[in-house]
Design an enzyme around this catalytic site. Structure first.
Site, PDB file in Angstrom:
ATOM      1  N   GLU A  25       0.826  -1.220   0.000  1.00 43.48           N
ATOM      2  CA  GLU A  25       0.000   0.000   0.000  1.00 43.48           C
ATOM      3  C   GLU A  25       0.859   1.268   0.000  1.00 43.48           C
ATOM      4  O   GLU A  25       1.823   1.378   0.762  1.00 43.48           O
ATOM      5  CB  GLU A  25      -0.911  -0.011   1.227  1.00 43.48           C
ATOM      6  CG  GLU A  25      -1.871   1.153   1.289  1.00 43.48           C
ATOM      7  CD  GLU A  25      -2.776   1.116   2.504  1.00 43.48           C
ATOM      8  OE1 GLU A  25      -3.771   1.851   2.524  1.00 43.48           O
ATOM      9  OE2 GLU A  25      -2.486   0.349   3.444  1.00 43.48           O
TER      10      GLU A  25
ATOM     11  N   LYS B 261      -9.117   3.239  -2.793  1.00 42.41           N
ATOM     12  CA  LYS B 261      -9.500   2.681  -1.494  1.00 42.41           C
ATOM     13  C   LYS B 261     -10.845   3.259  -1.057  1.00 42.41           C
ATOM     14  O   LYS B 261     -11.038   4.471  -1.084  1.00 42.41           O
ATOM     15  CB  LYS B 261      -8.406   3.002  -0.472  1.00 42.41           C
ATOM     16  CG  LYS B 261      -8.550   2.314   0.880  1.00 42.41           C
ATOM     17  CD  LYS B 261      -7.323   2.615   1.741  1.00 42.41           C
ATOM     18  CE  LYS B 261      -7.343   1.898   3.062  1.00 42.41           C
ATOM     19  NZ  LYS B 261      -6.108   2.163   3.844  1.00 42.41           N
TER      20      LYS B 261
ATOM     21  N   CYS C 151      -6.101  -2.778   1.705  1.00 39.44           N
ATOM     22  CA  CYS C 151      -5.889  -2.777   3.153  1.00 39.44           C
ATOM     23  C   CYS C 151      -7.200  -2.758   3.936  1.00 39.44           C
ATOM     24  O   CYS C 151      -7.859  -3.777   4.081  1.00 39.44           O
ATOM     25  CB  CYS C 151      -4.972  -1.628   3.537  1.00 39.44           C
ATOM     26  SG  CYS C 151      -4.244  -1.812   5.200  1.00 39.44           S
TER      27      CYS C 151
ATOM     28  N   SER D 251       0.178  -2.449   6.948  1.00 38.29           N
ATOM     29  CA  SER D 251      -0.409  -2.852   8.234  1.00 38.29           C
ATOM     30  C   SER D 251       0.677  -2.924   9.294  1.00 38.29           C
ATOM     31  O   SER D 251       1.530  -3.815   9.258  1.00 38.29           O
ATOM     32  CB  SER D 251      -1.092  -4.219   8.093  1.00 38.29           C
ATOM     33  OG  SER D 251      -1.636  -4.631   9.324  1.00 38.29           O
TER      34      SER D 251
ATOM     35  N   LYS E 157      -0.790  -9.300  15.974  1.00 43.95           N
ATOM     36  CA  LYS E 157      -1.400  -8.767  14.754  1.00 43.95           C
ATOM     37  C   LYS E 157      -1.312  -9.773  13.598  1.00 43.95           C
ATOM     38  O   LYS E 157      -2.238  -9.869  12.780  1.00 43.95           O
ATOM     39  CB  LYS E 157      -0.687  -7.467  14.374  1.00 43.95           C
ATOM     40  CG  LYS E 157      -1.324  -6.690  13.227  1.00 43.95           C
ATOM     41  CD  LYS E 157      -2.594  -5.986  13.655  1.00 43.95           C
ATOM     42  CE  LYS E 157      -3.107  -5.032  12.586  1.00 43.95           C
ATOM     43  NZ  LYS E 157      -2.254  -3.847  12.405  1.00 43.95           N
TER      44      LYS E 157
ATOM     45  N   GLY F 137      23.773   5.648  27.418  1.00 41.53           N
ATOM     46  CA  GLY F 137      24.289   5.482  28.762  1.00 41.53           C
ATOM     47  C   GLY F 137      24.005   4.075  29.248  1.00 41.53           C
ATOM     48  O   GLY F 137      22.856   3.615  29.195  1.00 41.53           O
ATOM     49  N   LEU F 138      25.037   3.377  29.721  1.00 40.28           N
ATOM     50  CA  LEU F 138      24.897   2.011  30.228  1.00 40.28           C
ATOM     51  C   LEU F 138      25.060   2.066  31.741  1.00 40.28           C
ATOM     52  O   LEU F 138      26.171   2.256  32.255  1.00 40.28           O
ATOM     53  CB  LEU F 138      25.945   1.101  29.587  1.00 40.28           C
ATOM     54  CG  LEU F 138      25.759  -0.402  29.768  1.00 40.28           C
ATOM     55  CD1 LEU F 138      24.468  -0.878  29.108  1.00 40.28           C
ATOM     56  CD2 LEU F 138      26.945  -1.164  29.182  1.00 40.28           C
TER      57      LEU F 138
ATOM     58  N   ASP G 143      17.115  -1.810  31.839  1.00 39.28           N
ATOM     59  CA  ASP G 143      16.642  -1.113  30.639  1.00 39.28           C
ATOM     60  C   ASP G 143      17.781  -0.771  29.685  1.00 39.28           C
ATOM     61  O   ASP G 143      17.700  -1.025  28.484  1.00 39.28           O
ATOM     62  CB  ASP G 143      15.885   0.156  31.032  1.00 39.28           C
ATOM     63  CG  ASP G 143      14.636  -0.142  31.845  1.00 39.28           C
ATOM     64  OD1 ASP G 143      13.930  -1.105  31.502  1.00 39.28           O
ATOM     65  OD2 ASP G 143      14.367   0.574  32.821  1.00 39.28           O
ATOM     66  N   SER G 144      18.838  -0.181  30.203  1.00 42.53           N
ATOM     67  CA  SER G 144      19.939   0.196  29.316  1.00 42.53           C
ATOM     68  C   SER G 144      20.648  -1.033  28.771  1.00 42.53           C
ATOM     69  O   SER G 144      21.136  -1.020  27.635  1.00 42.53           O
ATOM     70  CB  SER G 144      20.928   1.117  30.044  1.00 42.53           C
ATOM     71  OG  SER G 144      21.509   0.486  31.158  1.00 42.53           O
TER      72      SER G 144
ATOM     73  N   ASN H 218      17.741  15.194  40.221  1.00 40.35           N
ATOM     74  CA  ASN H 218      17.579  15.437  38.791  1.00 40.35           C
ATOM     75  C   ASN H 218      18.797  16.099  38.163  1.00 40.35           C
ATOM     76  O   ASN H 218      19.034  15.965  36.954  1.00 40.35           O
ATOM     77  CB  ASN H 218      16.336  16.292  38.544  1.00 40.35           C
ATOM     78  CG  ASN H 218      15.049  15.508  38.734  1.00 40.35           C
ATOM     79  OD1 ASN H 218      15.063  14.275  38.724  1.00 40.35           O
ATOM     80  ND2 ASN H 218      13.944  16.205  38.906  1.00 40.35           N
TER      81      ASN H 218
ATOM     82  N   GLU I 222       7.695   3.371  33.358  1.00 47.41           N
ATOM     83  CA  GLU I 222       8.275   4.625  33.836  1.00 47.41           C
ATOM     84  C   GLU I 222       7.665   5.826  33.118  1.00 47.41           C
ATOM     85  O   GLU I 222       7.328   6.840  33.749  1.00 47.41           O
ATOM     86  CB  GLU I 222       9.791   4.596  33.639  1.00 47.41           C
ATOM     87  CG  GLU I 222      10.489   3.544  34.472  1.00 47.41           C
ATOM     88  CD  GLU I 222      11.943   3.345  34.069  1.00 47.41           C
ATOM     89  OE1 GLU I 222      12.639   2.610  34.779  1.00 47.41           O
ATOM     90  OE2 GLU I 222      12.364   3.921  33.052  1.00 47.41           O
TER      91      GLU I 222
END
Length: 555
Positions: free
Chosen positions: A45, A114, A150, A176, A182, A291-292, A297-298, A374, A403
């Site tokens: 598409e 379409k 589609c 898609s 899915k 950043g590790l 997560d990292s 912070n 988070e």
């Protein structure tokens, strides 16, 4: 009339707006179709423009150029026996259309528009396109072929009308996007049409990442009798050729290649890696930095980056402060060594301490709180952005959906970055994927085999390490609880009363909803990331920042 058709499907990775590049991909596919002696070549598409062009469609010159590109490719069918089924845009007196151009022997001989224009979730085609009429079949090589586009197959009338008007085969080009399960949802839909109408339906999907969307390919065909006769690769480009023959009143294929679908466990990893790879490369970058921290997560983002680009294109930096534990230093180094990436340590001690000294007169002896914490996060962001600017690497950010849902992230700090592979993954999903990656080698991967994420990272309590002995659970409920509340509110749009009925504490549910609402301004400024679920922050969930609505189903 013929009783034989060879149909080629170009499951490719176009780039939105890159008309010359997409035209080059199409030319290569046309040459491949000629070499394969195909009768029909179909693209996905809006292939020439890429899916989805958004407000490029309001630019008259873009529309003109896209139509010219389609006519150029149509002309190149001259001297071949291939009929081109080319989705792109087309403007006529009724408006701009999401269209399919059908060309043979150098000429466009049919256009189909379409009909069903989706206008929910990430789709807003009614903003740009005029709906076409109920489609009629196109005669190709003497065969009546229906081309629902589609969304047309997600409603009953297009396929019903095409078959009623004589369509013997349905060719469906798609853009898609992937989300959980899915692939199986699509297949059940196509099966229903093939069984109900007793015609084969050939479903072609594009592949690749486009901003927040990831297209997973996995094109397939279902023949009468509920037979899967063709299936392409998942999350990879592919060129599929199958032979079809008339058997009485129906068409079937016996020689289609069937690739195994990516498992539901592997698919989120593959989607995140593909989205990351294409976002970086399509935007002109060649390597990444992150950043590790020694946290989960990292570590997962680093592993995804290595799978996407190879270790030589991934740069990991540990940025310790006085609260960084020896365990985190050890785990970060261990993870970097397992992945084979460049690893540097840049202390933020002096810059943070100097900032605190300079701010002391303004802070006026107020007790230390989030402001001081912070500063650490934002100093890390400053250093990483400096490396990104100096070395030309795209900075990856690493916050997960849990988070981001409650705002447990520092804007202009750990939220700095150009792309976030974990943006649509809850925390417990990140843990599950880390465990999965340690036990499996993903397809289309440049990373190493084996336990690439140290088990010690998976096992330890998550912490931002911004104050002594800090853990995430000092501020948040256990992640299994938080994830369930977030999924209920964000993805399922449950009332607070219904969330409490799942067994959650009413005060906690109200608190989490409040955190979700007040963090919207942060999410609005966050990096894009791959959409992996039906309801993702960003493109698929548009909530106001200034929002006075209160759910009162919990007192």
């Amino acid at each position: 009339m013929t009783d034989q058709l060879r149909i080629a499907l170009a499951q490719l990775n176009p780039k939105v707006g890159d008309l010359p590049g997409n035209l080059a991909l199409a030319r290569k596919a046309l040459a491949d179709a000629v070499a394969a002696k195909a009768d029909i070549l179909m693209f996905s598409e809006l292939f020439l423009t890429g899916y989805f062009p958004d407000d490029l469609l309001f630019k008259p010159q873009f529309v003109t150029d896209a139509m010219a590109a389609a006519q150029t490719l149509a002309a190149e069918t001259a001297g071949t026996d291939v009929v081109l089924v080319l989705p792109s845009i087309w403007k006529d007196k009724t408006g701009l259309h999401n269209a399919v151009i059908v060309a043979e022997k150098g000429h466009i001989f049919a256009l189909r528009f379409k009909r069903e224009l989706p206008n929910d979730d990430v789709f807003y085609e009614k903003r740009y396109f005029a709906a076409g009429p109920l489609p009629l079949p196109v005669t190709i090589k003497g065969v009546s072929v229906g081309i629902p586009i589609c969304e047309d197959i997600w409603h009953p009338w297009a396929c019903e009308h095409l078959v009623r008007e004589g369509a013997e085969i349905l060719l469906c080009p798609n853009g898609s996007p992937y989300w959980t399960n899915k692939q199986h949802i699509r297949k059940e839909l196509v099966r229903k049409h093939a069984v109900e109408h007793d015609v084969p339906l050939i479903y072609l999907n594009q592949v690749g990442g486009q901003d927040e969307l990831v297209f997973d390919g996995a094109s397939f065909a279902i023949a009468p009798g509920d037979k899967l006769v063709l299936q392409g690769k998942s999350f990879e480009t592919d060129f599929l050729v199958s032979d079809w023959h008339r058997d009485g009143d129906t068409w079937t294929s016996t020689n289609g290649r069937i690739e195994e679908l990516t498992s539901v466990e592997e698919a989120p990893w593959r989607a995140a890696v593909l989205g990351l790879r294409d976002y970086v490369f399509k935007n002109g970058f060649s390597h990444v930095v992150l950043g590790l921290s020694g946290g989960i997560d990292s570590a997962v983002v680093a592993a995804m980056a290595v799978d996407a680009f190879g270790p030589e294109k991934v740069h990991c930096i540990m940025l310790p402060y006085r609260y960084t534990s020896d365990e985190s230093l050890k785990d970060a180094k261990d993870c970097a060594e397992r992945l084979g990436v460049r690893y540097d340590v840049v202390s933020i001690g002096n810059p943070v301490d100097d900032a605190l000294v300079e701010l002391a007169p303004i802070f006026d002896n107020r007790p230390a709180d989030l402001a001081e914490e912070n500063i650490q996060s934002r100093m890390r962001g400053v250093v990483l952005m400096a490396v990104s600017n100096k070395l030309g690497s795209m900075l990856l950010t690493t916050g997960n959906k849990s988070e981001m849902g409650v705002g447990y992230a520092t804007i202009y700090g750990d939220m700095n970055g150009g792309y976030n592979p974990l943006k649509d993954m809850f925390k417990m999903e990140v843990y599950a994927l880390a465990d999965w990656r340690n036990k499996h080698m993903p397809g289309d991967s440049f990373g190493p085999r084996g336990e690439v994420i140290p088990q010690s990272i998976i096992d330890k309590a998550p912490s931002a390490e911004l104050r002594p002995n800090q853990t995430d659970q000092d501020s948040l409920p256990p992640y299994p609880v938080l994830d369930d509340i977030l999924r209920s509110i964000v993805e399922d749009e449950m009332s607070l009363g219904d969330v409490v009925a799942r067994g959650h504490d009413p005060a906690l549910v109200k608190r989490i909803e409040r955190l979700i609402n007040i963090a919207e301004y942060k999410r609005r400024q966050s990096a894009p990331g791959p959409k992996l679920t039906p309801r993702a922050f960003g493109l698929g969930r548009k909530y106001p920042i200034t929002n006075g609505y209160k759910d009162v189903t919990v007192g």
